[in-house]
Design a protein around this motif. Sequence first.
Motif, PDB file in Angstrom:
ATOM      1  N   LEU A 240      46.958  34.723  49.532  1.00 56.15           N
ATOM      2  CA  LEU A 240      47.048  34.228  48.158  1.00 56.15           C
ATOM      3  C   LEU A 240      45.693  33.957  47.522  1.00 56.15           C
ATOM      4  O   LEU A 240      45.623  33.687  46.321  1.00 56.15           O
ATOM      5  CB  LEU A 240      47.908  32.953  48.120  1.00 56.15           C
ATOM      6  N   SER A 241      44.626  34.015  48.307  1.00 57.27           N
ATOM      7  CA  SER A 241      43.293  33.823  47.743  1.00 57.27           C
ATOM      8  C   SER A 241      42.558  35.142  47.518  1.00 57.27           C
ATOM      9  O   SER A 241      41.383  35.140  47.153  1.00 57.27           O
ATOM     10  CB  SER A 241      42.453  32.916  48.655  1.00 57.27           C
ATOM     11  N   LEU A 242      43.239  36.266  47.736  1.00 55.04           N
ATOM     12  CA  LEU A 242      42.611  37.566  47.484  1.00 55.04           C
ATOM     13  C   LEU A 242      42.206  37.679  46.007  1.00 55.04           C
ATOM     14  O   LEU A 242      43.035  37.476  45.117  1.00 55.04           O
ATOM     15  CB  LEU A 242      43.577  38.700  47.829  1.00 55.04           C
ATOM     16  N   ASN A 246      44.619  37.481  42.631  1.00 59.94           N
ATOM     17  CA  ASN A 246      44.462  36.381  41.673  1.00 59.94           C
ATOM     18  C   ASN A 246      44.194  36.884  40.265  1.00 59.94           C
ATOM     19  O   ASN A 246      44.699  36.325  39.280  1.00 59.94           O
ATOM     20  CB  ASN A 246      43.324  35.468  42.115  1.00 59.94           C
ATOM     21  N   SER A 247      43.387  37.948  40.148  1.00 62.20           N
ATOM     22  CA  SER A 247      43.067  38.466  38.819  1.00 62.20           C
ATOM     23  C   SER A 247      44.307  39.027  38.129  1.00 62.20           C
ATOM     24  O   SER A 247      44.444  38.935  36.908  1.00 62.20           O
ATOM     25  CB  SER A 247      41.981  39.543  38.917  1.00 62.20           C
ATOM     26  N   HIS A 248      45.243  39.579  38.906  1.00 63.66           N
ATOM     27  CA  HIS A 248      46.458  40.120  38.306  1.00 63.66           C
ATOM     28  C   HIS A 248      47.427  39.019  37.881  1.00 63.66           C
ATOM     29  O   HIS A 248      48.324  39.271  37.074  1.00 63.66           O
ATOM     30  CB  HIS A 248      47.140  41.089  39.282  1.00 63.66           C
ATOM     31  N   VAL A 249      47.253  37.827  38.426  1.00 59.17           N
ATOM     32  CA  VAL A 249      48.044  36.690  37.958  1.00 59.17           C
ATOM     33  C   VAL A 249      47.407  36.097  36.713  1.00 59.17           C
ATOM     34  O   VAL A 249      48.075  35.819  35.714  1.00 59.17           O
ATOM     35  CB  VAL A 249      48.185  35.619  39.057  1.00 59.17           C
ATOM     36  N   ALA A 250      46.097  35.880  36.771  1.00 54.82           N
ATOM     37  CA  ALA A 250      45.382  35.272  35.645  1.00 54.82           C
ATOM     38  C   ALA A 250      45.430  36.160  34.400  1.00 54.82           C
ATOM     39  O   ALA A 250      45.567  35.672  33.277  1.00 54.82           O
ATOM     40  CB  ALA A 250      43.937  34.990  36.037  1.00 54.82           C
ATOM     41  N   LEU A 251      45.302  37.483  34.586  1.00 57.12           N
ATOM     42  CA  LEU A 251      45.387  38.437  33.481  1.00 57.12           C
ATOM     43  C   LEU A 251      46.734  39.137  33.545  1.00 57.12           C
ATOM     44  O   LEU A 251      46.826  40.357  33.662  1.00 57.12           O
ATOM     45  CB  LEU A 251      44.246  39.447  33.558  1.00 57.12           C
TER      46      LEU A 251
END
Length: 301
Positions: A240-242, A246-251
């Motif tokens: 979950l820290s990859l 993370n970028s695909h969740v944030a964006l």
Amino acid sequence: MHWISLALAFLLPLFLGAAFVDLLIAGTSRGRAPLVWGNGMLLGLFIVPLVMRLQDLMGIPLTFPFTAALLCALLFGAALARRWRARIAKIDALHIQQLPVLTAAQKVLFGVLALLILVRSVSLGMELVWHPLFGWDATMHWATKARVWFATESIAPFVENEQWLEMGGAGVYTDHHPGYPMTIPLLQVWVSSALGNWDESLINLPWLVCFWGLGLAFYGQSRAAGATPVLSMTFTYLLLSLPLLNSHVALAGYADLLMGVCYCAAIMAFHNWSVSREPGQGVLALLFILFCPLVKNEGFY
């Protein structure tokens, strides 16, 4: 009132998906609770668009009350099936007695890792709700459909640019990829219908839910594969820290996260089925692999 509807928009798929997975997974499986809730969370996200497609075929407007009523009917059916399986209560009791005992150091490490995941989830959630729809793919060929379908309360047809010009736009719409699957836009329509308005930030909440579902499912499946709680939590944190994840969740707004998570859920279930031959794991693997082409055309491969 809209926030209550928004909460129901995620709780109904969660309970429905978990109810179905609960029927599949043997009660003696290690890590059963996170396995059921994690896979159920993901399964629920993929069931909602299918229900909405059926709803549209029946000529029912894509409004929140109608879709929620259909989901409640499915949930009621799953609850009846669970009650019919009277042995579930005994199995659950047996499972509770088999919970592993952790040392004090293991509890501390487990808690620290869980806290780090929680902090990361909160920070990603804040990024998600603060940003409007931003990604190129998200604005060019996913949310275009969602915006139209929310406004028309139906799955209006999207065609190629040339066909749209020939028809003068009469009853049809167009974007850069009119032939893409409906799953992503329908999830955004589902959130919008719960809100009662179009919100370019909150329509991306399914991406955060998908992130949580992946973490729970991975932890549960790693426990089912024989890993200890601390080892499972360690690798769940690493997953979950990859940065790319993370970028695909944030964006949020791209299909890649849901595509990857769907494939990952299928692979995890297939691995555990290949070892244990547990029928429920095999069914899970089959379900998630069949959902892949419903997320992106490339999912066929």
